[in-house]
Design a protein around this motif. Structure first.
Motif, PDB file in Angstrom:
ATOM      1  N   ALA A 222       0.975  -1.307  -0.158  1.00  0.00           N
ATOM      2  CA  ALA A 222      -0.086  -0.022  -0.052  1.00  0.00           C
ATOM      3  C   ALA A 222       0.732   1.291  -0.041  1.00  0.00           C
ATOM      4  N   GLU A 223       0.380   2.230  -0.665  1.00  0.00           N
ATOM      5  CA  GLU A 223       0.993   3.583  -0.830  1.00  0.00           C
ATOM      6  C   GLU A 223      -0.174   4.552  -0.698  1.00  0.00           C
ATOM      7  N   VAL A 224      -0.138   5.392   0.067  1.00  0.00           N
ATOM      8  CA  VAL A 224      -1.148   6.522   0.267  1.00  0.00           C
ATOM      9  C   VAL A 224      -0.634   7.793  -0.137  1.00  0.00           C
ATOM     10  N   ALA A 225      -1.421   8.535  -0.910  1.00  0.00           N
ATOM     11  CA  ALA A 225      -1.175   9.964  -1.176  1.00  0.00           C
ATOM     12  C   ALA A 225      -0.774  10.750  -0.100  1.00  0.00           C
ATOM     13  N   GLN A 226       0.292  11.275   0.155  1.00  0.00           N
ATOM     14  CA  GLN A 226       0.746  12.236   1.176  1.00  0.00           C
ATOM     15  C   GLN A 226       0.536  13.646   1.080  1.00  0.00           C
TER      16      GLN A 226
END
Length: 145
Positions: A73-77
């Protein structure tokens, strides 16, 4: 291994409780925001991996269910990254509608690569990231001497 599913039957998809990758991708501020402001959303890119199957044995009258786990998972920062992910999602939805695969079992249209490439044009490539990491490691070695 599950048996083939009857053509007219679709398995229900459930996300299992292991959210470690997602939790690790969220900033402390995002985690607090999700708690403090119900209804808050974050944009994420995730990889889902099938982990278990139910209702697939011959003669079983249970509806088929597949449990998936978030394995990356990668979440918009920031707002720019959130907009980028939202734009990619909209592009993927448009492609599925155009291909008539919106409700299809399976991956649907394959023009996702073009939408992702366009959306990520301003993000560093894997090669650029590796070069950055090498420079960073070299700088830390110089500082220690």
């Amino acid at each position: 291994m599950p048996h083939e599913i009857e053509p007219g039957k679709l398995p229900e998809v459930k996300v299992d409780g292991n959210a470690a990758w997602l939790q690790a991708a969220l900033t402390a501020e995002q985690r607090r925001g999700l708690w403090q402001h119900p209804g808050t959303s974050v944009f994420a890119v995730v990889e889902l991996t099938a982990k278990s199957f139910v209702g697939h044995a011959e003669g079983e009258d249970k509806d088929p269910v597949v449990k998936v786990r978030i394995t990356i998972a990668e979440v918009a920062q920031d707002d720019r990254q959130a907009q980028l992910v939202a734009d990619v999602m909209r592009a993927m939805m448009r492609r599925r509608r155009m291909d008539g695969t919106l409700d299809e079992l399976g991956p649907g249209g394959r023009d996702v690569e073009a939408a992702v490439a366009e959306a990520l044009a301003h993000h560093p490539t894997e090669h650029a990231f590796e070069a950055y990491e090498q420079r960073r490691r070299g700088a830390s070695r110089v500082e220690r001497h």
